[in-house]
Design an enzyme around this catalytic site. Structure first.
Site: not given
Ligand code: HH2
Length: 259
Positions: A205, A241
């Site tokens: 991030k 995650r």
């Molecule tokens: N961060 C993202 C997506 N979903 N779910 C949970 N529970 N916790 C998180 O910190 C979280 C999440 C980040 O967003 P995205 O743009 O979808 O990128 P990526 O899935 O590659 O992390």
């Protein structure tokens, strides 16, 4: 928890796995690397992301979940804000609903979680992805996020979600400045103390680049991501995650071996 994004625009790997074959190959690679859960998403929630139509989201994730559920025992999580997508994903074999709105995005989110009987991840987000990074403010971020999540867990239990199916996630980067993210990482023990398993998502991030400006490219944020995984494990989180399953597992194993 290994991340499988079937999206054109996720911040770290958007577009790489939009092709169904590439997404499946990536999921298989994460399983081989020792992931305990796969989180499958068809809508990016990165800052500024635009919503995706339900039909598009279904078309991205359901075929993948169907194939993975048939060939593997690994628990599958669906990362979605939409009750209809969660319902279809669980019908296809997913056993966990990861909702970055803490089941607040749709009027029937809570009722759908009760109906599905699956595990649920309730994540904290201030506002919504399009605008959440526009000057987020808290008086005491740790207390407010912890209280909000405790409240959502209570609402879920009251609605009929089994208590032992609920996970909580502070939502690193979701309506938070660098200082907010750091405070939340420092205060993770307060969230863990609520007694629910905690999921922590900080992999690659943007705040890592705010600490280390040489990590402008997402691919250069592995070191920071591993540091956060170790901090989380020390604080007692149940899962992290991550994009880099092999490296994270190794870091966690080394820390655990040292004790
Ligand atoms: N961060 C993202 C997506 N979903 N779910 C949970 N529970 N916790 C998180 O910190 C979280 C999440 C980040 O967003 P995205 O743009 O979808 O990128 P990526 O899935 O590659 O992390």
């Amino acid at each position: 928890m290994g991340i499988v994004n079937v999206t054109p625009d996720s911040f770290s790997d958007g577009g790489r796995f939009l092709d169904p074959g590439a997404a499946l190959a990536h999921a298989r690679r994460l399983i081989a690397q020792g992931a305990d859960i796969l989180d499958i998403g068809g809508e990016s929630t990165r800052p500024g992301a635009e919503p995706v139509a339900e039909a598009d989201e279904l078309a991205r994730v359901i075929p993948l979940i169907t194939v993975l559920a048939a060939e593997s025992d690994i628990p599958l999580s669906i990362d979605t804000l939409k009750p209809a997508v969660a319902r279809a994903a669980v019908a296809a074999g997913a056993t966990m609903w990861n909702d970055v709105s803490g089941l607040t995005a749709a009027p029937d989110s809570l009722a759908t979680a009760v109906e599905l009987g699956c595990e649920v991840v309730l994540m904290h987000m201030l506002g919504e992805p399009r605008t959440m990074q526009n000057d987020p403010r808290y008086t005491d971020v740790v207390a407010e996020v912890t209280a909000w999540l405790a409240n959502r867990a209570e609402a879920a239990v009251t609605a009929g979600v089994a208590k032992d199916k609920i996970w909580l996630d502070p939502g690193i980067g979701f309506g938070k400045t660098l200082a907010h993210n750091l405070a939340l990482l420092r205060g993770l023990d307060q969230l863990v103390a609520l007694g629910f398993p905690v999921l922590l998502g900080a992999s690659r991030k943007r705040f890592i680049a705010a600490i280390d400006p040489s990590a402008k490219e997402v691919a250069d944020r592995l070191g920071g991501s591993l540091a956060v995984a170790l901090i989380g494990a020390r604080a007692g989180v149940a899962a992290v995650r991550v994009h880099d399953v092999m490296e994270t597992r190794q870091a966690l194993n080394v820390q655990a071996a040292v004790g």
